[in-house]
Structure formats: structure tokens, C-alpha cells
Design a protein around this motif. Structure first.
Motif, PDB file in Angstrom:
ATOM      1  N   VAL A 115       7.544   1.699  -3.472  1.00 27.02           N
ATOM      2  CA  VAL A 115       6.955   1.880  -2.142  1.00 27.02           C
ATOM      3  C   VAL A 115       6.535   0.530  -1.561  1.00 27.02           C
ATOM      4  CG1 VAL A 115       5.006   2.882  -0.896  1.00 27.02           C
ATOM      5  CG2 VAL A 115       6.237   4.253  -2.576  1.00 27.02           C
ATOM      6  N   LEU A 116       5.914  -0.317  -2.383  1.00 28.19           N
ATOM      7  CA  LEU A 116       5.500  -1.637  -1.908  1.00 28.19           C
ATOM      8  C   LEU A 116       6.708  -2.500  -1.535  1.00 28.19           C
ATOM      9  CD1 LEU A 116       2.555  -2.372  -4.356  1.00 28.19           C
ATOM     10  CD2 LEU A 116       2.414  -1.772  -1.935  1.00 28.19           C
ATOM     11  N   ASP A 117       7.827  -2.371  -2.279  1.00 25.99           N
ATOM     12  CA  ASP A 117       9.047  -3.099  -1.925  1.00 25.99           C
ATOM     13  C   ASP A 117       9.590  -2.652  -0.570  1.00 25.99           C
ATOM     14  OD1 ASP A 117       9.135  -4.771  -4.103  1.00 25.99           O
ATOM     15  OD2 ASP A 117      10.528  -3.512  -5.260  1.00 25.99           O
ATOM     16  N   ILE A 118       9.567  -1.350  -0.328  1.00 25.16           N
ATOM     17  CA  ILE A 118      10.032  -0.828   0.965  1.00 25.16           C
ATOM     18  C   ILE A 118       9.150  -1.367   2.083  1.00 25.16           C
ATOM     19  CG2 ILE A 118      10.259   1.272   2.349  1.00 25.16           C
ATOM     20  CD1 ILE A 118      11.123   2.704  -0.273  1.00 25.16           C
ATOM     21  N   LEU A 119       7.848  -1.375   1.866  1.00 26.90           N
ATOM     22  CA  LEU A 119       6.932  -1.906   2.879  1.00 26.90           C
ATOM     23  C   LEU A 119       7.190  -3.389   3.126  1.00 26.90           C
ATOM     24  CD1 LEU A 119       3.633  -0.128   1.812  1.00 26.90           C
ATOM     25  CD2 LEU A 119       4.918   0.257   3.921  1.00 26.90           C
ATOM     26  N   ARG A 120       7.435  -4.148   2.064  1.00 30.59           N
ATOM     27  CA  ARG A 120       7.702  -5.585   2.215  1.00 30.59           C
ATOM     28  C   ARG A 120       9.005  -5.827   2.974  1.00 30.59           C
ATOM     29  NH1 ARG A 120       7.105  -7.488  -2.981  1.00 30.59           N
ATOM     30  NH2 ARG A 120       4.884  -7.371  -2.649  1.00 30.59           N
ATOM     31  N   ARG A 121      10.022  -4.995   2.723  1.00 31.30           N
ATOM     32  CA  ARG A 121      11.285  -5.135   3.467  1.00 31.30           C
ATOM     33  C   ARG A 121      11.097  -4.872   4.957  1.00 31.30           C
ATOM     34  NH1 ARG A 121      13.985  -2.517  -1.025  1.00 31.30           N
ATOM     35  NH2 ARG A 121      13.794  -0.530   0.046  1.00 31.30           N
ATOM     36  N   GLN A 122      10.114  -4.042   5.293  1.00 35.90           N
ATOM     37  CA  GLN A 122       9.841  -3.739   6.695  1.00 35.90           C
ATOM     38  C   GLN A 122       8.897  -4.757   7.330  1.00 35.90           C
ATOM     39  OE1 GLN A 122      11.370  -1.503   8.578  1.00 35.90           O
ATOM     40  NE2 GLN A 122      12.623  -1.236   6.750  1.00 35.90           N
ATOM     41  N   GLY A 123       8.466  -5.759   6.571  1.00 36.63           N
ATOM     42  CA  GLY A 123       7.666  -6.836   7.130  1.00 36.63           C
ATOM     43  C   GLY A 123       6.165  -6.687   6.953  1.00 36.63           C
ATOM     44  N   PHE A 124       5.735  -5.752   6.161  1.00 37.09           N
ATOM     45  CA  PHE A 124       4.299  -5.579   5.919  1.00 37.09           C
ATOM     46  C   PHE A 124       3.889  -6.485   4.768  1.00 37.09           C
ATOM     47  CE2 PHE A 124       5.666  -1.426   7.601  1.00 37.09           C
ATOM     48  CZ  PHE A 124       4.895  -1.407   8.747  1.00 37.09           C
ATOM     49  N   GLU A 125       3.056  -7.471   5.057  1.00 37.00           N
ATOM     50  CA  GLU A 125       2.638  -8.422   4.032  1.00 37.00           C
ATOM     51  C   GLU A 125       1.409  -7.929   3.279  1.00 37.00           C
ATOM     52  OE1 GLU A 125       4.243 -11.179   3.098  1.00 37.00           O
ATOM     53  OE2 GLU A 125       5.804 -10.630   4.516  1.00 37.00           O
ATOM     54  N   GLY A 126       0.390  -7.464   3.997  1.00 33.41           N
ATOM     55  CA  GLY A 126      -0.843  -7.024   3.354  1.00 33.41           C
ATOM     56  C   GLY A 126      -0.941  -5.515   3.355  1.00 33.41           C
ATOM     57  N   VAL A 127      -1.191  -4.947   2.189  1.00 31.33           N
ATOM     58  CA  VAL A 127      -1.337  -3.502   2.058  1.00 31.33           C
ATOM     59  C   VAL A 127      -2.678  -3.239   1.387  1.00 31.33           C
ATOM     60  CG1 VAL A 127      -0.393  -1.414   1.009  1.00 31.33           C
ATOM     61  CG2 VAL A 127       1.149  -3.162   1.881  1.00 31.33           C
ATOM     62  N   ASN A 128      -3.480  -2.374   1.992  1.00 33.18           N
ATOM     63  CA  ASN A 128      -4.780  -2.013   1.423  1.00 33.18           C
ATOM     64  C   ASN A 128      -4.609  -0.813   0.501  1.00 33.18           C
ATOM     65  OD1 ASN A 128      -6.391  -3.913   2.904  1.00 33.18           O
ATOM     66  ND2 ASN A 128      -5.953  -2.673   4.698  1.00 33.18           N
ATOM     67  N   LEU A 129      -5.031  -0.945  -0.744  1.00 30.54           N
ATOM     68  CA  LEU A 129      -4.958   0.143  -1.710  1.00 30.54           C
ATOM     69  C   LEU A 129      -6.284   0.884  -1.715  1.00 30.54           C
ATOM     70  CD1 LEU A 129      -3.231  -1.739  -4.656  1.00 30.54           C
ATOM     71  CD2 LEU A 129      -2.154  -0.343  -2.896  1.00 30.54           C
ATOM     72  N   VAL A 130      -6.236   2.197  -1.566  1.00 29.28           N
ATOM     73  CA  VAL A 130      -7.444   3.014  -1.493  1.00 29.28           C
ATOM     74  C   VAL A 130      -7.838   3.456  -2.891  1.00 29.28           C
ATOM     75  CG1 VAL A 130      -8.445   5.132  -0.572  1.00 29.28           C
ATOM     76  CG2 VAL A 130      -6.850   3.808   0.809  1.00 29.28           C
ATOM     77  N   THR A 131      -9.117   3.284  -3.220  1.00 29.02           N
ATOM     78  CA  THR A 131      -9.671   3.754  -4.476  1.00 29.02           C
ATOM     79  C   THR A 131     -10.972   4.474  -4.177  1.00 29.02           C
ATOM     80  OG1 THR A 131     -10.923   1.727  -4.836  1.00 29.02           O
ATOM     81  CG2 THR A 131      -8.718   1.815  -5.786  1.00 29.02           C
ATOM     82  N   ARG A 132     -11.533   5.118  -5.186  1.00 29.63           N
ATOM     83  CA  ARG A 132     -12.860   5.695  -5.019  1.00 29.63           C
ATOM     84  C   ARG A 132     -13.815   4.884  -5.872  1.00 29.63           C
ATOM     85  NH1 ARG A 132     -13.662   9.437  -9.562  1.00 29.63           N
ATOM     86  NH2 ARG A 132     -11.625   9.752 -10.489  1.00 29.63           N
ATOM     87  N   GLU A 133     -15.096   4.952  -5.512  1.00 32.89           N
ATOM     88  CA  GLU A 133     -16.094   4.184  -6.240  1.00 32.89           C
ATOM     89  C   GLU A 133     -16.242   4.692  -7.660  1.00 32.89           C
ATOM     90  OE1 GLU A 133     -20.265   2.943  -5.074  1.00 32.89           O
ATOM     91  OE2 GLU A 133     -19.233   3.149  -3.141  1.00 32.89           O
ATOM     92  N   LYS A 134     -16.345   3.780  -8.594  1.00 34.21           N
ATOM     93  CA  LYS A 134     -16.479   4.154 -10.000  1.00 34.21           C
ATOM     94  C   LYS A 134     -17.868   4.704 -10.242  1.00 34.21           C
ATOM     95  CE  LYS A 134     -15.541   2.431 -14.582  1.00 34.21           C
ATOM     96  NZ  LYS A 134     -15.030   1.341 -15.362  1.00 34.21           N
TER      97      LYS A 134
END
Length: 138
Positions: A115-134
Motif C-alpha cells: 500500500v505504501l509503495d502504491i502511495l509513493r508511486r502516486q506522489g505521496f511522500e508523507g503518510v500518517n500512520l494511525v495508532t491508539r494510545e498504549k
């Protein structure tokens, strides 16, 4: 001889206008608050102790499995993700959207890289990964 006044001033504070203003403020903030933009999907997000809140962005990617991926609220698969990304960007006229990546904690690492490779091919450099608080251990 001590003289007392017969007419003592009575001070009453009328709270009705104050209650009206507070009620209107409550209604204003309820209406103008931001609602969750993710589709009605329950995710088991991975935990992170250094997570930060992210502002709502224009492009949200929710990944449950290779057959169930959502771009904003549009459903697709890993095979049609690239075409769906292109159509969503063209329809919404986004110039440089920030991507928020919601991935279920059980998805394979290889799929996340795809998925990150597909996003990079489309020109998206920064991707925010969502997590929940530990949760704090007792």
C-alpha cells in the motif's frame, strides 16, 4: 439613637440570560464539532507510546485486508487501489493531500508495504500512520 432604613435594597441576579447564552454555546459546539470521517468499520489499531494526534485530512486510507480497502469512503481492493486513488484525487481536485493510513493491527507487514509503495508511486511522500494510545500497565 440608631436609625435603620426601612427600604433596604434587594439585589437579585437573574440567571435566565446566562443560561440562555450557555445553552446556545452548547448547541453551537455540538453542531460545529468534527465528526469521524472513517467508514463504519471497527479496527483493532496497533498501540504506540509516542503517537500524536493528526488534524483531519482530505485523504483517509483504511486497510482491513487485501480485499477490503477504503479510500475515504470508496471501497476497493489492493489490485484496484491505484485506480481508486487517481479517481478520488481527480474528483476532489486535491493538490497535495496528506494521507492518513488506518491499518488493522492484524494486516500482514507485506501488505502495508504494498500500500505504501502504491502511495509513493502516486506522489505521496508523507503518510500518517494511525495508532491508539498504549494503555498504562498496572
Amino acid at each position: 439613637m440608631i436609625l435603620e432604613r426601612r427600604l433596604k435594597p434587594h439585589i437579585n441576579v437573574d440567571l435566565t440570560p446566562l443560561i440562555d447564552v450557555v445553552f446556545q454555546l452548547v448547541i453551537f459546539f455540538m453542531i460545529s464539532s468534527v465528526f469521524n470521517t472513517a467508514p463504519g468499520i471497527t479496527l483493532d489499531l496497533p498501540e504506540s507510546s509516542t503517537s500524536e494526534n493528526v488534524e483531519i485530512t482530505e485523504l483517509r486510507l483504511t486497510v482491513l485486508s487485501s480485499d477490503e480497502i477504503y479510500v475515504n469512503k470508496e471501497s476497493c481492493t489492493i489490485l484496484t487501489l491505484e485506480e481508486t486513488l487517481i479517481s478520488v484525487i481527480e474528483q476532489s481536485h486535491m493538490e497535495e493531500p496528506v494521507v492518513v493510513f488506518d491499518g488493522d493491527g492484524e494486516i500482514p507487514y507485506q501488505m502495508m508495504i504494498q500500500v505504501l509503495d502504491i502511495l509513493r508511486r502516486q506522489g505521496f511522500e508523507g503518510v500518517n500512520l494511525v495508532t491508539r494510545e498504549k494503555a498504562e500497565d498496572a
